[in-house]
Scaffold this active site. Structure first.
Site, PDB file in Angstrom:
ATOM      1  N   TYR A 441       0.831  -1.226   0.000  1.00  0.00           N
ATOM      2  CA  TYR A 441       0.000   0.000   0.000  1.00  0.00           C
ATOM      3  C   TYR A 441       0.851   1.256   0.000  1.00  0.00           C
ATOM      4  CZ  TYR A 441      -0.303  -0.191   5.302  1.00  0.00           C
ATOM      5  OH  TYR A 441      -0.087  -0.238   6.644  1.00  0.00           O
ATOM      6  N   GLU A 442       0.232   2.354  -0.359  1.00  0.00           N
ATOM      7  CA  GLU A 442       0.948   3.634  -0.559  1.00  0.00           C
ATOM      8  C   GLU A 442       2.035   3.499  -1.626  1.00  0.00           C
ATOM      9  OE1 GLU A 442      -0.681   5.767   0.672  1.00  0.00           O
ATOM     10  OE2 GLU A 442      -1.556   4.984   2.510  1.00  0.00           O
ATOM     11  N   GLY A 443       1.796   2.622  -2.592  1.00  0.00           N
ATOM     12  CA  GLY A 443       2.766   2.450  -3.668  1.00  0.00           C
ATOM     13  C   GLY A 443       3.688   1.281  -3.399  1.00  0.00           C
TER      14      GLY A 443
END
Lengths: 592, 592
Positions: A441-443
């Site tokens: 998550y968050e890239g």
């Protein structure tokens, strides 16, 4: 799960970052000194090690439930939330104007680390409140700010970020949620979003959803995405709660970890009655997301540190209690005395320490750049740009490397526990399961690596990277003639030289779309991660030596960590750089 | 979970191992040729991809239950067990004398790999039957053999290995279970054991427990341990089932993975009415265990291969279906076309392939040594000893490295799936959870590394290792002048030279109890693992080129794997050897 706040490290690294980033000279930070930091940390520590830590396994075992269209959080979540918000922790680093305490990031960083170690699943709303607030502060109209920010800062309402759709994950440009303009300037929102953390729950009366959507005539792809604030219950001009805004949670995910954090699927405007307001300019939604993302990525990197710390504490405790086999005197030996177990523990210890140092320096550097925002002379502006570039360069490294390592370390924690680690009751399997999402998550790590290589390194022709390498060189050179650390310093310089030469021979030279470049982006990031940790360890050692730190056992362990890390981990940086040099050999030829 | 048998690889590697280990020249293996192997594999494949694979997630989701003192296996387990045993799969490589099919190990290896990929939790009883039978064949009296082996070989009864106690895990010498000699030559068994795989279940009428225990006057430590066969229901002289033998399951573990395999705590002789018979000599129990352990370690390494394969298949399938982002033509791209995803996939693919090749060669080599058992000339005996030493050397490497890498790969599978991988419904989180125990049971990675370094390398003054390095050198030298593979071959030779020089400078020289040695045992094993994979990839390439394999796409992919693996993974071997050279720097000084 038991968690003891690593005070000594935190205080030492906070004070060092404060001094080294020159925050003592910043007028606007007067009073916000390490003494205040220590007082705040002391308060936070009680809550983290107490209430939050004790709920960590409850959240894992019980998880969130979805019943009759509603999300029910685990037992104890509601009480803990009330205590958390009443103590003002949500607004710690948010503006006083909206009810926050306006503390600098360098103080918030260790406090956030405590929350994340103590109960990651629980406190996920905190980073959302922080990130959401920063978006509103930067982009929202005054009216939206006045109606929403005080409620968010106090924790009366939470924030949810609604980005992902089934076919739009890493590629947000593919999203389909619609926003239809209305006569009164608002928008009707319609669409399905997934993977929304705390998208619904029973902790607050209202939830402010920040939703990415497209207006009917928006350009295709990522240039046609706008950001809207869409409350679960409508908010009148005087801030009073109005009617239900046609936002329905349709389910929560059954996840490998983070069971206590509800991951929701949300349907907006099923009855065509979901109203949102535009935040920022039309079609500029992704720009707002970038603000959030930098914030979120740093917070995510800190999750890596926090889980590394938690795991290390559990593994060490177990290794000191559990006996197995004998020592050289034929006595029963605690497994911590077995060299291979010690190796695993020291790997966790030194890397977590180094990453913590890096995270605190980044936070202090952000404070420094923000404080310098109003400076006027050209020189200072340039120096400030260079500081900002440094933060931008370190962000993907910190995010991806700290979370990748947290996963490795969590695996090692289970390994130290042996068979008992595989049994859920011991609790350490939870760390491993929770950690698994942090590299996604968050890239994802792959996306961070691309960001690092394409935007941060190639974007300025290697300027920020070269400056970073110069700083590492300066520090390593200082140790080059040291009797104890000379070899380690030389190895560090060799790694720096290798990066420097790869910069011109490969990183800046290869075609921007080539497999030779993208196929080695993660190894490059890994090498930079190890190099940054080495840098931080040397930096702490140099600074503490200069300060004439008189805590002998602490200094001995610090020296031991520098030796160990450069002996055990630096070779992997060289290996990763060798992979970069090999430039994707064999990769394009394989036909799956 | 879907699983397709990787036929082409299996057939090719089986045939190659058969030829290269000279099994075509072994008289006793006449008829047991690759043609037969293919026929057997074809049959096994149907069952593996069909019944077993379809039950894999059922086992994970439902798990085993413990109710009213009984273990209930997941839905479908009983039927599948019946089909499995009726088809004769248990006795595949067990002697015809007791009802088995007497197939050589080189044929059983790919078949076992199928079972393990398809449903690891289910088939754990199979390795127990195999290992338990080998113990009985080697050590038990004829009476025990006659009463037990036919039942075990047919699958009518299962085998359980009762070794671990709460305070005796890796250190079996610490165990406390008692065996009190009786007038009739039997023993009364009394004690608590934990972590007993399939220690109780509802699949068969009886379970033969092989229990490690101490007689009253036994020496302390590992020299005082004896092995007993202790059936759940007593077995009369004519083989008929008698009364309950006072063996009670007291609970099953709630584990991170392998939910379908019951991990039992067992109480023996609660009512002082548990009777066992001695297997082998008194106080020689650990020797019998060593037979089992070698078997079990090879089987465990194969689990690493099997989980790597399963994960690779799932990741590839998803990466080919899932689109995200665009390619250089601006079209929607399947994520398999993103270089970093391709990197992860090819890492899994090449390492799993290489480890499979290694595992098949080991199996064939065991067949060769067993067949040569009766050879008489001195030369052949020496060559056979050297083959046995090779197997002994490779066993800990294969066990530890294949399982460590399976864990890394399972993590990569989740990474390829992104957020969907963290959601349990996709099924890939299960692979990661299941894999987690493989580096722990049958001897942790640390224990394998110690076995490698102390017994296998130092035990013969580096002879077996030097012979292995000579073989790798010979092969790499063959490719040294090759236009395409020259660089990779040179890098391989460099790694071999480094190991050779470390052998005299460190591995054989350092004090046998030193931290400098034990603190780098796992890095040494890791380096050897990568080197063995490199060796195997070159070996397959050389052999298939010599055979003039005309499958062009296959040969292209094979060449691509050799290039990729040497470019991406060989540098990590060099890094690990550098760690060995650094000999535990900093490790002893740290005070936890």
């Amino acid at each position: 799960m038991t968690y003891k706040v690593p005070y000594k490290d935190m205080q030492l690294l906070v004070a060092q970052a404060y001094q080294q980033q020159g925050l003592d000279a910043v007028e606007s930070l007067e009073g916000f000194d390490p003494e205040l930091a220590n007082a705040v940390m002391e308060e936070a520590a009680k809550f983290a090690s107490g209430v939050l830590a004790s709920l960590n396994s409850v959240g894992d075992v019980q998880g969130c439930r979805f019943q009759d269209g509603k999300v029910i959080t685990p037992n104890g979540w509601q009480d803990a939330y009330q205590q958390f918000t009443e103590s003002g922790w949500i607004g710690l680093a948010l503006p006083e104007e909206f009810g926050g305490q306006g503390l600098p990031k360098y103080i918030a960083q260790p406090v956030n680390e405590m929350w994340l170690s103590a109960n990651l699943a629980f406190v996920m709303f905190q980073a959302l409140a922080q990130g959401g607030s920063e978006i509103l502060l930067n982009f929202a109209s005054e009216s939206i700010q006045q109606r929403y920010l005080p409620k968010i800062v106090s924790g009366e309402w939470t924030v949810a970020m609604a980005l992902t759709e089934p076919n739009a994950g890493s590629d947000l440009g593919a999203l389909n949620t619609k926003a239809i303009p209305q006569q009164d300037g608002t928008y009707k929102i319609k669409g399905q979003k997934i993977f929304i953390t705390y998208g619904d729950h029973d902790l607050t009366d209202n939830i402010a959803h920040l939703v990415l959507a497209r207006t009917p005539d928006a350009p295709a792809g990522s240039r046609g995405i706008s950001l809207f604030i869409v409350p679960k219950y409508r908010v009148a001009n005087d801030g009073a709660l109005g009617e239900f805004n046609d936002i329905r949670c349709t389910g929560i995910e059954h996840k490998m970890g983070l069971h206590g954090s509800p991951t929701c699927s949300i349907s907006y405007g099923d009855q065509d009655d979901c109203i949102g307001e535009l935040v920022g300019e039309l079609n500029q939604g992704l720009m707002a997301m970038f603000v959030l993302m930098n914030e979120a990525r740093l917070s995510c990197g800190l999750q890596g540190v926090a889980l590394g710390e938690l795991g290390y504490q559990r593994a060490l405790e177990y290794a000191q209690e559990r006996t197995q086999g004998t020592n050289s005197q034929g006595e029963k030996a605690a497994i911590v005395d077995h060299a291979d177990v010690k190796r695993m523990l020291l790997e966790m210890r030194s890397e977590t320490f180094a990453l913590r140092a890096l995270g605190y320096q980044i936070a202090a550097q952000i404070d420094a750049t923000e404080a310098a925002h109003d400076q006027v002379t050209l020189d200072e502006t340039e120096s400030n740009q260079s500081k900002k570039a440094r933060v931008a360069l370190l962000t993907p490294i910190f995010k991806a490397f700290a979370t990748e390592r947290a996963n490795v370390m969590a695996g090692q924690v289970v390994q130290v526990f042996g068979g008992m680690g595989f049994v859920e009751e011991t609790g350490v399997a939870q760390i491993m399961r929770d950690a698994r999402i942090t590299t996604i998550y968050e890239g994802t790590t792959g996306i961070q690596a691309r960001d690092l290589l394409i935007r941060k390194v190639r974007g300025d022709q290697g300027k920020a990277l070269t400056e970073l390498l110069a700083d590492i060189t300066q520090l390593a050179s200082f140790f080059e003639i040291d009797e104890t650390f000379g070899v380690a310093a030389k190895e560090t310089l060799k790694a720096v030289d290798t990066v420097t030469s790869l910069l011109t021979s490969h990183l800046l030279k290869l075609d921007v779309n080539s497999v030779s470049l993208h196929g080695v982006s993660v190894p490059f990031l890994e090498a930079m991660g190890i190099l940054c940790c080495t840098w931080q360890l040397f930096n702490v050692l140099a600074y503490q030596q200069a300060q004439e730190n008189t805590d002998k056992p602490y200094m001995q362990n610090l020296r031991s960590m520098v030796k160990f890390y450069t002996a055990y981990r630096l070779p992997s940086a060289m290996a990763a750089l060798k992979v970069v040099e090999n430039a994707g050999l064999g990769l394009s030829e394989y036909e799956f």
